[in-house]
Motif scaffolding. Structure first.
Motif, PDB file in Angstrom:
ATOM      1  N   GLU A  96      73.685  44.663  13.936  1.00 55.43           N
ATOM      2  CA  GLU A  96      72.374  45.153  13.511  1.00 55.43           C
ATOM      3  C   GLU A  96      71.561  45.519  14.746  1.00 55.43           C
ATOM      4  O   GLU A  96      71.560  44.803  15.746  1.00 55.43           O
ATOM      5  N   GLY A  97      70.900  46.641  14.694  1.00 57.41           N
ATOM      6  CA  GLY A  97      70.124  47.124  15.836  1.00 57.41           C
ATOM      7  C   GLY A  97      70.657  48.449  16.346  1.00 57.41           C
ATOM      8  O   GLY A  97      69.908  49.245  16.931  1.00 57.41           O
ATOM      9  N   ILE A  98      71.946  48.706  16.122  1.00 61.84           N
ATOM     10  CA  ILE A  98      72.522  50.006  16.471  1.00 61.84           C
ATOM     11  C   ILE A  98      71.984  51.056  15.499  1.00 61.84           C
ATOM     12  O   ILE A  98      72.096  50.894  14.285  1.00 61.84           O
ATOM     13  N   GLU A  99      71.402  52.118  16.022  1.00 64.83           N
ATOM     14  CA  GLU A  99      70.805  53.142  15.175  1.00 64.83           C
ATOM     15  C   GLU A  99      71.680  54.385  15.024  1.00 64.83           C
ATOM     16  O   GLU A  99      71.465  55.189  14.122  1.00 64.83           O
ATOM     17  N   ARG A 100      72.661  54.524  15.905  1.00 60.84           N
ATOM     18  CA  ARG A 100      73.483  55.726  15.878  1.00 60.84           C
ATOM     19  C   ARG A 100      74.920  55.398  16.276  1.00 60.84           C
ATOM     20  O   ARG A 100      75.146  54.682  17.250  1.00 60.84           O
ATOM     21  N   ILE A 101      75.871  55.903  15.492  1.00 59.36           N
ATOM     22  CA  ILE A 101      77.282  55.824  15.874  1.00 59.36           C
ATOM     23  C   ILE A 101      77.622  57.162  16.506  1.00 59.36           C
ATOM     24  O   ILE A 101      77.645  58.194  15.831  1.00 59.36           O
ATOM     25  N   TYR A 102      77.855  57.143  17.804  1.00 58.35           N
ATOM     26  CA  TYR A 102      77.985  58.382  18.563  1.00 58.35           C
ATOM     27  C   TYR A 102      79.335  59.067  18.339  1.00 58.35           C
ATOM     28  O   TYR A 102      80.261  58.503  17.765  1.00 58.35           O
ATOM     29  N   SER A 103      79.417  60.289  18.843  1.00 59.55           N
ATOM     30  CA  SER A 103      80.598  61.127  18.650  1.00 59.55           C
ATOM     31  C   SER A 103      81.879  60.416  19.097  1.00 59.55           C
ATOM     32  O   SER A 103      81.928  59.845  20.183  1.00 59.55           O
ATOM     33  N   ARG A 104      82.869  60.449  18.217  1.00 56.30           N
ATOM     34  CA  ARG A 104      84.225  59.981  18.510  1.00 56.30           C
ATOM     35  C   ARG A 104      84.282  58.520  18.955  1.00 56.30           C
ATOM     36  O   ARG A 104      85.186  58.131  19.699  1.00 56.30           O
ATOM     37  N   THR A 105      83.323  57.729  18.512  1.00 60.47           N
ATOM     38  CA  THR A 105      83.309  56.308  18.893  1.00 60.47           C
ATOM     39  C   THR A 105      84.628  55.625  18.550  1.00 60.47           C
ATOM     40  O   THR A 105      85.164  54.831  19.331  1.00 60.47           O
ATOM     41  N   PHE A 106      85.169  55.913  17.364  1.00 59.37           N
ATOM     42  CA  PHE A 106      86.411  55.278  16.915  1.00 59.37           C
ATOM     43  C   PHE A 106      87.540  56.295  16.738  1.00 59.37           C
ATOM     44  O   PHE A 106      88.473  56.070  15.972  1.00 59.37           O
ATOM     45  N   ARG A 107      87.484  57.386  17.439  1.00 56.37           N
ATOM     46  CA  ARG A 107      88.499  58.445  17.311  1.00 56.37           C
ATOM     47  C   ARG A 107      89.908  57.906  17.584  1.00 56.37           C
ATOM     48  O   ARG A 107      90.163  57.268  18.596  1.00 56.37           O
TER      49      ARG A 107
END
Length: 248
Positions: free
Chosen positions: A181-192
């Motif tokens: 909790e606190g993360i506002e954005r899952i950035y590009s290709r985080t789990f690619r």
């Protein structure tokens, strides 16, 4: 007056010792003031770190004790025979790519107090199966664990507020992740390319899922998108061939 300032500068310089590339007990340091920084073997290609390395909290050089406070960028980069690293509590700063490409590294211990894991910190450490991150950590930089193909699990500290792009890309053994909790954005290709990822928990704080965030997560079967998510960019779940249930 100018002559006085120049003289004063040289007097101060004499009392502020700076030594570049001094070896103490098998570790290479830069020494400045009262502190020491772990560095590469920059001018000696025949020497490299290998085996189990324990970084001390302080070192003694020329009769004086220096506190070890930082690890320079690329300090252990591509040390192909390095198997484990123990980092003391005195370390406050770890530079970019500090351990990237250490293909035999299986264990690393981070101390409490480290606030940022910078970009490419452990990228390409293909033998690393697990890692304990300190609770003091608030940020994980771009590509920090990219290519850690044997990484099975990781506990992301609850204080984390930022994770950069491709943090876990190509971590093909990673099976489950709880984003704090606190993360506002899952950035590009985080789990690619996290082809074993079957479970991921997205917190209510997330507002945006960027392009290709879960690209080719072929084991991901179900997903719950929180109410606060306002935008999902293109190809965010492209290649998720097992995805059969999505709750919006």
């Amino acid at each position: 007056m100018k002559h006085f300032i120049v003289t004063l500068f040289f007097i101060i310089a004499c009392f502020t010792q700076y030594v570049y590339g001094v070896e103490i007990d098998g570790i290479n340091y830069n020494i400045s003031g009262d502190e020491a920084m772990v560095i590469q073997w920059t001018f000696d290609d025949t020497k490299t770190y290998s085996g189990d390395v324990v970084i001390p909290e302080s070192v003694t050089y020329d009769g004086k004790e220096y506190r070890v406070t930082s690890i320079n960028e690329e300090a252990f980069k591509e040390c192909s025979k390095l198997t484990s690293v123990t980092i003391p509590n005195s370390i406050a700063t770890i530079g970019g790519s500090a351990f990237s490409g250490c293909t035999l590294l299986t264990t690393i211990t981070f101390p409490e107090g480290v606030a940022k894991l910078v970009e490419f910190a452990l990228a390409g450490c293909s033998s690393l199966s697990s890692v304990n991150l300190p609770k003091s950590l608030i940020s994980i930089g771009n590509f920090a664990f990219a290519g850690c193909s044997n990484l099975i699990s990781i506990d992301i500290p609850t204080n984390i507020k930022h994770m950069g792009v491709e943090v876990f890309s190509l971590c093909r053994s990673l099976s489950s992740v709880t984003i704090p909790e606190g993360i506002e954005r899952i950035y590009s290709r985080t789990f690619r390319g996290c082809s074993s990822l079957s479970s991921v928990t997205i917190p209510e704080s997330v507002e945006k899922i960027e392009m290709e965030a879960f690209y080719d997560c072929t084991s991901l079967a179900s997903l719950k998108i929180p109410d606060n998510v306002k935008e999902i960019e293109k190809k965010a779940f492209l290649g998720c061939t097992s995805l059969s249930s999505v709750t919006l």
